[in-house]
Each structure stands twice: as C-alpha cells, then as structure tokens.
Motif scaffolding. Structure first.
Motif, PDB file in Angstrom:
ATOM      1  N   VAL A 381       0.807  -1.238  -0.187  1.00 10.04           N
ATOM      2  CA  VAL A 381       0.082  -0.086  -0.057  1.00 10.04           C
ATOM      3  C   VAL A 381       0.755   1.247  -0.038  1.00 10.04           C
ATOM      4  O   VAL A 381       0.455   2.298   0.343  1.00 10.04           O
ATOM      5  CB  VAL A 381      -1.004   0.051   1.302  1.00 10.04           C
ATOM      6  N   SER A 382       2.071   1.145  -0.297  1.00  8.87           N
ATOM      7  CA  SER A 382       2.974   2.377  -0.646  1.00  8.87           C
ATOM      8  C   SER A 382       4.176   1.775  -1.202  1.00  8.87           C
ATOM      9  O   SER A 382       4.513   0.517  -1.184  1.00  8.87           O
ATOM     10  CB  SER A 382       3.441   3.139   0.507  1.00  8.87           C
ATOM     11  N   ARG A 383       5.120   2.698  -2.015  1.00 13.00           N
ATOM     12  CA  ARG A 383       6.173   2.038  -2.711  1.00 13.00           C
ATOM     13  C   ARG A 383       6.975   1.297  -1.699  1.00 13.00           C
ATOM     14  O   ARG A 383       7.631   0.193  -1.861  1.00 13.00           O
ATOM     15  CB  ARG A 383       6.936   3.324  -3.324  1.00 13.00           C
ATOM     16  N   ASP A 408       3.305  -6.116  -6.212  1.00 15.65           N
ATOM     17  CA  ASP A 408       3.527  -4.642  -6.628  1.00 15.65           C
ATOM     18  C   ASP A 408       3.019  -3.510  -5.467  1.00 15.65           C
ATOM     19  O   ASP A 408       2.960  -4.129  -4.392  1.00 15.65           O
ATOM     20  CB  ASP A 408       2.298  -4.443  -7.940  1.00 15.65           C
ATOM     21  N   SER A 409       2.640  -2.605  -5.846  1.00 11.56           N
ATOM     22  CA  SER A 409       2.337  -1.289  -4.935  1.00 11.56           C
ATOM     23  C   SER A 409       1.395  -0.631  -5.612  1.00 11.56           C
ATOM     24  O   SER A 409       1.612   0.053  -6.562  1.00 11.56           O
ATOM     25  CB  SER A 409       3.507  -0.809  -4.174  1.00 11.56           C
ATOM     26  N   VAL A 410       0.275  -0.407  -4.740  1.00 20.00           N
ATOM     27  CA  VAL A 410      -0.527   0.965  -5.175  1.00 20.00           C
ATOM     28  C   VAL A 410      -0.643   1.754  -3.855  1.00 20.00           C
ATOM     29  O   VAL A 410      -1.358   1.164  -2.898  1.00 20.00           O
ATOM     30  CB  VAL A 410      -1.794   0.315  -5.582  1.00 20.00           C
ATOM     31  N   THR A 411      -0.156   2.997  -3.667  1.00 16.53           N
ATOM     32  CA  THR A 411      -0.234   3.715  -2.524  1.00 16.53           C
ATOM     33  C   THR A 411      -1.559   4.049  -2.358  1.00 16.53           C
ATOM     34  O   THR A 411      -2.302   4.654  -3.084  1.00 16.53           O
ATOM     35  CB  THR A 411       0.756   5.077  -2.915  1.00 16.53           C
ATOM     36  N   ASN A 412      -1.747   3.949  -1.257  1.00 10.47           N
ATOM     37  CA  ASN A 412      -3.263   4.357  -0.366  1.00 10.47           C
ATOM     38  C   ASN A 412      -3.570   5.857  -0.862  1.00 10.47           C
ATOM     39  O   ASN A 412      -2.731   6.673  -1.151  1.00 10.47           O
ATOM     40  CB  ASN A 412      -3.448   4.126   0.868  1.00 10.47           C
ATOM     41  N   GLY A 413      -4.915   6.372  -0.796  1.00 12.01           N
ATOM     42  CA  GLY A 413      -5.218   7.549  -0.980  1.00 12.01           C
ATOM     43  C   GLY A 413      -6.380   7.730  -0.128  1.00 12.01           C
ATOM     44  O   GLY A 413      -7.127   6.700   0.491  1.00 12.01           O
ATOM     45  N   VAL A 414      -6.906   8.883   0.098  1.00  8.92           N
ATOM     46  CA  VAL A 414      -8.072   9.076   1.024  1.00  8.92           C
ATOM     47  C   VAL A 414      -9.204   9.779   0.173  1.00  8.92           C
ATOM     48  O   VAL A 414      -8.748  10.609  -0.752  1.00  8.92           O
ATOM     49  CB  VAL A 414      -7.563   9.937   2.285  1.00  8.92           C
ATOM     50  N   TRP A 621       3.612   6.381   3.095  1.00  6.40           N
ATOM     51  CA  TRP A 621       3.461   7.457   1.784  1.00  6.40           C
ATOM     52  C   TRP A 621       4.445   8.599   1.989  1.00  6.40           C
ATOM     53  O   TRP A 621       4.835   9.095   0.827  1.00  6.40           O
ATOM     54  CB  TRP A 621       2.082   7.814   1.782  1.00  6.40           C
ATOM     55  N   TRP A 622       4.729   9.011   3.222  1.00  8.84           N
ATOM     56  CA  TRP A 622       5.699  10.118   3.094  1.00  8.84           C
ATOM     57  C   TRP A 622       6.926  10.016   2.629  1.00  8.84           C
ATOM     58  O   TRP A 622       7.347  10.831   2.154  1.00  8.84           O
ATOM     59  CB  TRP A 622       5.794  10.442   4.965  1.00  8.84           C
ATOM     60  N   ASN A 623       7.473   8.580   2.721  1.00  7.01           N
ATOM     61  CA  ASN A 623       8.852   8.304   1.994  1.00  7.01           C
ATOM     62  C   ASN A 623       8.802   8.795   0.629  1.00  7.01           C
ATOM     63  O   ASN A 623       9.634   9.027   0.055  1.00  7.01           O
ATOM     64  CB  ASN A 623       9.131   6.671   2.248  1.00  7.01           C
TER      65      ASN A 623
END
Length: 857
Positions: A381-383, A408-414, A621-623
């Motif tokens: 859920v993030s890279r 793989d990764s799909v970064t979360n969203g809000v 996500w901040w990374n």
C-alpha cells in the motif's frame, strides 16, 4: 432504570417530505456537503447532538418541526432537488463507463472492516477507513463494485479514560433499525440466509445491505434466532475473541461472503463478479469457496485454483509477520474436515496456508501466505511497503531476489470529499469554481490570496479547539455525574497557537510516547512564551494490548500536569466524527513510527488535504511524497546501536525541528498577521499533494493496473469450457515434476578484450538440461548487473538467450540444449553475470510466480 432492549422508532414523514427518507437511506450523505446542509437545516442543534446522522435526526426531531418544514415550499423544493441530484449521481455515466470492454463488469471487494460514517461504527482504524474510502471513490468513479464485510453488533469498542489515564472499553450494542441498513430479501419477502457447515453445527447469517452511493455493501450478521447462542456471537465484535472465534469470523467473511455476493447477484440481476479483491488476508477463504464452486462445474482443485488466482487481487497491509493472522493447523483442519466446502480436501486447504519455507512454522496456517497463493495479483500500500512486502514474502519464491517477488504496490489514497473541511471546500467553490479540491488551482494566488488561505486555516483551528473543549468537558461530566467541569477546561487549547496533531491506533511501533522522551524539553517547547505549541492526541489501544494502554496512560498523566494541561490534551474515543475536525484543525501532523513499520499511514494524507503540513519519519506514503516544501522529515536513526539510542536520536531531531524550524516559521508574520512562508507551504501542499493523495487516484490505479488485468486473465481461463485453465494446471504439474532435473550444465563467454570497456559486447553461450520439457516451457536468461564485494549483483537486469536450433541434440531430451545471447557493457565498474532457467507461460505474470528457478553454479 435500564431498558432490557432498545430500538429506534423512525419518524413518519409528511408525504411532501418523502424525499428525505430516500436521501437518508444512501450513505452518500456522509460525504456530500449539500445533503448534509439539507439535514442540518431541520434542527441544527439536534444535528450536532446526533453526530450528523440523518436517520437518527429523523427519529428524534419533533413532529411539529416536520410539519413546519412540510409547509415550507422552499425547503420542499430543496429536498426534491437533492433527491434528483442523488438519482442522477446513481445513474449517469461516470469515469468507469468511458472504459472499453476490457474493464470487468463487476468487482467484489472484501474487507473485515469498513469505516464509512460515524453512524455505522464498523471499523477500528486505518484498514477500515481505507476500505470505506475505497468504496466511496469507486462510487464517484462509477466502478461496479460490491463490498463485502461483517456486521458487528458492538462494533469495535467505545473508549473512556480513567482519572489515572487507563483505557476502559465498553461495547454498546447497535440497533440495526436505527442504522442505514436493509435486509437482503428473497422475492417472497423472506430474508436471504447464508449457511456454513461447521464441525458441530450449522452457522446461519442474514445479509444487510448498505447503499454507499452507487456501491452496495453487504454485511453478514449471525445474531439471529436460527443460531444457537454460542454462534449468535460470531459477529459480536470486531477483532474480539480468541483464535477459534477469529477463524469463524474469517470463514464467514470469505466463504459466506462469496455466497452472499452470489445471492445478491441473482436477486438484483447485477453482473457476476469477475474480479475478487481481498483487502488483507482476513477474507482469504473466499478463494476456497470459489474453487469449490468450480469443482462443482467439473474442474479439479488445481484447475479451479488457476481460475481463482487469475481473477483475485490480494492487498497486504502489514509490514511485519506479527501482524498476520495465523491459526493452528489442527484447528483449520478440523473446520475443513466437514461439508463446509464440497469437493475440497482439507490437505489441499492446508497446503495453501503452509509456511513451508525457511523460517516458517510447520504448525500454523498463514492467512497472508494463502492470500498470495490464491491471488495472482498482489500489492502493498505504498512504494516502501511494496519493497518491505517483497522482502517479507521472499521465502515463497526461493532462488529469486526480493525485487522479483510478484508483489506490486498501489499507494493508498483518501476520499477528499469525506475528509476535506467544508470551509476549505467553500473557498474552492467560491474562488476557484470547483467543488473538487483535488483538482482546484491552489497555486492561483490571484484567486485565492494568502490571507484567504490563512483565514480558513485559522477558522479550522478554532473549530478544533471548540470541539476538543466540548469533548473533554463531556468526558469529565460522564465520570463525575452531577458535577461541574473545572473552569480550566474553558481555556483548554488556544486557537492562535501552533497546533500539532497525533491520532492513530496505539501499537508500540507507532511510538505514541516518543514525544515524552525528554519531558522537560517538551515542556519548554509547549510553554515557550514567544512561540508556544499545543498538541492534540487521540487513539485507541487494542483491548488485549496492555502495553499500548500503558503508553496512553503515561501520556495522559503527563498531559494532566497543571502547568501544561491546557497545552496538551488526549481526546478519548477517537472516531470518524472527531477525525473530521482534528485533521483540518491541526497545523502540523506528527507521525513517528519505527521505520519501515508504517505500511502507509493515511492520517497524514487527510491532514494534508486540508493544508496541514506533515512532520514525519520517512515511512509509508511520506517516504515517496516528501519534497522539502510540504513539511519536515524526521531523520531515521536506522544505524543506532539499539532501540533506546534510536528513540533518543529521533526524538531529539523531532524536538529540534519543532523548536528551531517549525515554530519560528509559523510565528514569522507579515504586517497583516499572515505567516507568508508558512502559507506558501500550505499552498504548495494543496497544489501538489491533493491530486496524488486522493482515493480517486488510488482506485483508478487499482482499475487499470490490477482489476483490468485480472479480468483479462480470468476471462481467458474460463473461455471455451475452461480450456486454458485445464491446460495451465496440467502444464504447471508437468513443469513441477520435471524441474528437479532442469539445470544449467555449462556457461562460457567471449567477445571482450582482456581489459573490457564500455560498449564491448559479451557473447554468452549456455548448455542446459530441460529434463524432457520443451523449449517453449522455459526461458533461459543471462542475468547481469553491478558486482561489488562478494558475488551479489545489484542493479540487476536480465535478457533471454536464444536456442541454437542448429546445435546437435535438439530432439534428444537427454542431451543438453545450447542457448546463445549478447550483452552490451553499458556501465563502467564491477560487472557480473550468471545464467538461469525459469518457467515461461503467457498466463504467468512473473518469472517468479511458480517459485522455480535453476541457476548456473
């Protein structure tokens, strides 16, 4: 006097206000501000008291007020307009309807929790809020998704804090009649019932339907008379009970959930689900139910497994093995040694969850491992979490480097409409001409001035201060019936002071008390006479996590000291309603987990969508989104000698950032009282992060990168009577049987000078034994990259070698095959290479998918 049972009596609305009932029945009101304003107008104070819940409002409003509104043609027209807008929203084509036929006709999304609105408390933390935002964004985009979960009669828990700071849990029983739910019914009006055969009885569940915009959410509920008492409690609490209780919940979610989707599909005429998305491993048993169905259609277990894998997306959220559900193998075997899944042998089930890799335990059944084996399409859920996940599950793919693990990764969203404060939304509408804050031109200082932005941010901070005071006073009065809250609570927090927010679940790795590591340093920061700071904190610890409760207690006790109690507060019973004021009201959102244990950390995203700046460890996500202007990064002391030293170094860095960079910038004002540099960071945050952090972006990625490919693979395997599924299962069996005899017999190379130079070509020749496999079954690759100390390669690449069809022995399986290829040397420095053989099939998405590789020795 206490009632033995409670229920909600719904108001009878005047005929000309019937639109209100239709509008209240769809949870779009939880994120559609015009709808919320419509209900708030009915009774503003009551609207606040019922937590912005339209159904509760309509059940509590005085009939005389309804009669008054029924005589107000302006209000009637307003309600009619909102109803018509809802109908158009539900029926008009949206983004998904512009896609071609490769897009799946229906997707089933399974999650153990869903955080959609405070009125429906079926969530504990980030996983549930993410699932709720996924449904809302899917609805906005027109994605044909059906959600599946459980209905927990007591939700998670309500939190109270004792005077000495200890967390107390209570479990208020929810009344479904007072919630936006309806029972899924057969044409004859009877309730649909899902049944599961258990070792010592039958588990029955009814199915509740929730309208979440265009999306239907199905929730299974075992608290019905058809169940004996012990089984009625299966869906009593979210994440409650021991191992067997949790296993029952997950069997119901996965197996019962698929059965509920089938029933709903048949009753509504909706397309059958082509893709099944399991949000974390809790719902993993859904794949076994689907295999059982396919066995009923004439497939073998292995053939059914290929179909299920092709159409399944598995999202992992945990960055540590301890966060994964694991059950004792004998317990799982007992439940599957029944008629639970016709045609499925218990040993086949156990093999899917077996930790049969170095470091695994032979005595447990691992839900995440099963999820990966049942889902061909997997993601973190993030890279950074994708990288961590590939390392964590590397054991399932022996012989492959972690970067090749097919996760793989799909970064979360809000979901921006849910989490963006109405004041900021109003500014976007008035000055930028859009109600989509993620697409607004926040960089346009001509339309939105610095003063405009700062004024809205100030009002949002004032709003948080007022809410915090009300909550703390209410909590005090609940513990002191008849008493009057202390006067100092009226001065709790200051709307003009730099405000830091910290709110999340309280496991130890999130380090709630890192801010307390140097109490006197923190005290000096809070009480600085020129640049004061205040901190608002919230969060729940799992009821069984006493260490987490001790962290809360330590923080509450510190915050209760008389000199700082108005500068630092802990708000009890963190929920969606609190969060919707907390995120916008903070200037800085603090996050300081142990890196890399934060899979994503979406709370900071919600704050950023409101113009708050982040102060965070470079994790989750901040990374990937920190750019030096949207906040501050706390340096990670990964090389510290031990945990205590790491905490000390990171806490010191956090204090320094607050004291020497953040506070001075916040209080550096122009003549009109605006902190120009600070507002510049707000504008940059809104401009650059709003589109990237939205759940709309996230769901579009899931559609294009995971759902569409999964549907394509599923359609291929089900076509022509499952012909490709049968052939793929047979091919895998043949490859696995032959693989022990597959090897690279010899490798030689030439073509480069004694001193190789950039631009030279390395000619590779390899002799391989395929042990009866066809060259079409494999790919022989040269693998090359930078070589440093030792034999490990970095910056690895690979290229296929070509079979030399003219070489002798081509038709004799006992004779080595000859493959050739060329590698151009493009980079100076150490270089290394090897040759390997991997299975190859158009229906595989990764070389590592089968976990089979033969490497030159």
């Amino acid at each position: 006097m206490k009632a033995i049972r409670r229920f909600t009596v719904r108001a009878v609305l005047p005929e000309n206000l019937s639109a209100l009932e239709e509008i209240a029945g769809n949870l779009r009101w939880s994120w559609h501000e015009p709808t919320r304003q419509l209900f708030a107008r009915i009774a503003p104070e009551l609207w606040q008291q019922v937590g912005h819940d339209p159904i509760a409002l309509l059940g509590a409003v005085e009939p005389s007020r309804l009669a008054e509104l029924a005589a107000d043609q302006g209000y009637i027209d307003w309600a009619t307009h909102i109803r018509d807008d809802l109908r158009a929203y539900l029926s008009d084509p949206r983004w998904y309807q512009s896609l071609d036929d490769s897009a799946p006709k229906s997707i089933a999304y399974f999650s153990p929790e869903f955080g959609i609105a405070a009125a429906l408390p079926q969530y504990s933390g980030g996983l549930g809020i993410l699932a709720g935002d996924h449904l809302k964004a899917a609805s906005d985009l027109g994605v044909p998704l059906v959600g599946v979960g459980l209905f927990y009669r007591s939700g998670y828990f309500a939190q109270a804090i004792t005077p000495d700071g200890w967390q107390l849990e209570s479990y208020p029983v929810l009344d479904p009649d007072g919630l936006p739910l309806s029972v899924l019914r057969n044409p004859d009006g009877t309730a649909v019932q899902i049944t599961l055969a258990l070792p010592d009885g039958v588990l029955h569940a009814r199915v509740w339907q929730v309208a979440v915009g265009r999306v239907t959410l199905l929730l299974l509920d075992t608290d019905i008379p058809d169940n004996e008492e012990r089984l009625r409690s299966v869906t009593d609490r979210l994440y409650g009970g021991g191992g067997e209780h949790r296993l029952l919940q997950e069997l119901l979610l996965g197996i019962g959930g698929v059965r509920a989707v089938k029933a709903w599909t048949e009753l509504t005429g909706a397309p059958a689900a082509e893709v099944f998305h399991t949000n974390e491993g809790h719902a993993g048993f859904l794949g076994l139910e689907r295999i059982s169905d396919l066995i009923g259609e004439g497939l073998t277990f292995d053939e059914g497994l290929q179909v299920v894998r092709a159409g399944t997306v598995f999202t992992t959220h945990t960055p540590v093995p301890a966060g994964i559900d694991r059950f004792d193998t004998p317990l799982v075997q007992r439940y599957f040694s029944t008629d639970l899944l016709p045609g499925v042998d218990p040993q086949q089930v156990l093999a899917l969850g077996a930790e049969d890799y170095p470091g695994g335990s032979p005595d447990v059944f691992n839900m995440a491992v099963m999820g990966l084996r049942l889902g061909q399409h997997a993601n973190g859920v993030s890279r950074l979490h994708g990288e961590v996940s590939r390392q964590m599950f590397n054991g399932l793919y022996p012989g492959f480097d972690a970067q090749e693990v097919p996760i793989d990764s799909v970064t979360n969203g809000v979901h921006a409409p849910t989490w963006t404060d109405p004041m900021l939304l109003a500014l976007a509408e008035e000055r930028l001409g859009t109600d989509d804050t993620t697409a607004a031109d926040w960089a346009n200082s001509g339309a939105v001035s610095d003063l405009d932005l700062w004024s809205v941010r100030t009002r949002m901070r004032e709003q948080l201060v007022g809410d915090a005071r009300r909550r703390l006073q209410a909590a005090w009065e609940a513990q002191n019936p008849g008493g009057i809250a202390p006067a100092w609570m009226d001065e709790l927090l200051d709307p003009s002071v730099l405000t830091i927010g910290f709110a999340r679940r309280v496991p130890t790795y999130k380090r709630l008390t890192l801010m307390l590591l140097s109490p006197e340093r923190l005290r000096a920061i809070l009480l600085n006479p020129e640049r004061p700071v205040q901190i608002v904190i919230a969060g729940k610890s799992h009821p069984a996590d006493d260490e987490g409760k001790r962290l809360i207690q330590k923080l509450v006790q510190f915050a209760s000291e008389p000199d700082i109690r108005t500068r630092m507060v802990f708000l009890p019973d963190y929920d969606i309603g609190m969060a919707q004021l907390l995120y916008p009201g903070t200037d800085i959102w603090l996050n300081n987990p142990l890196r890399p244990l934060e899979a994503c950390g979406t709370s900071g995203m919600k704050a950023a969508l409101n113009g708050a700046l982040n102060l965070s460890i470079l994790d989750g996500w901040w990374n990937e989104f920190y750019d030096g202007e949207n906040g501050w990064a706390i340096p990670s002391a990964d090389a510290a000698g031990d945990g205590a030293e790491r905490d000390a170094l990171e806490a010191e860095a956090m204090y320094d950032l607050i004291e020497h960079q953040i506070a001075p910038r916040f209080y550096d004002r122009t003549v009109d009282g605006v902190p120009a540099a600070w507002v510049g960071q707000i504008r940059h945050t809104l401009s650059t992060l709003s589109p990237e952090l939205s759940a709309g972006r996230m769901v579009r990625e899931y559609v294009t990168r995971l759902y569409v490919p999964a549907a394509s693979f599923e359609r291929r395997l089900t076509a022509d009577g499952f012909a490709d599924a049968r052939s793929l299962a047979a091919w895998k069996a043949r490859v696995r049987a032959a693989w022990p005899g597959v090897n690279v017999a010899h490798v030689d190379a030439g073509g480069v000078d004694a001193v190789p130079q950039v631009g030279d070509e390395l000619h590779v020749r390899a002799l391989v034994h395929l042990n009866g496999l066809s060259p079409d079954d494999v790919e022989v690759q040269v693998v090359y990259g930078r070589s440093h100390e030792g034999d490990e390669l970095t910056d690895v690449r690979h290229e296929a070698l070509t079979l030399d069809s003219a070489a002798p022995g081509t038709d004799d399986p006992s004779v080595a095959r000859e493959y050739r290829g060329t590698v151009r040397l493009q980079l100076a420095g150490g270089f290394g290479y090897t040759v390997r053989i991997v299975p190859k099939n158009a229906l595989l998405i990764s070389d590592a998918e089968l976990g089979l590789v033969a490497v030159a020795s």
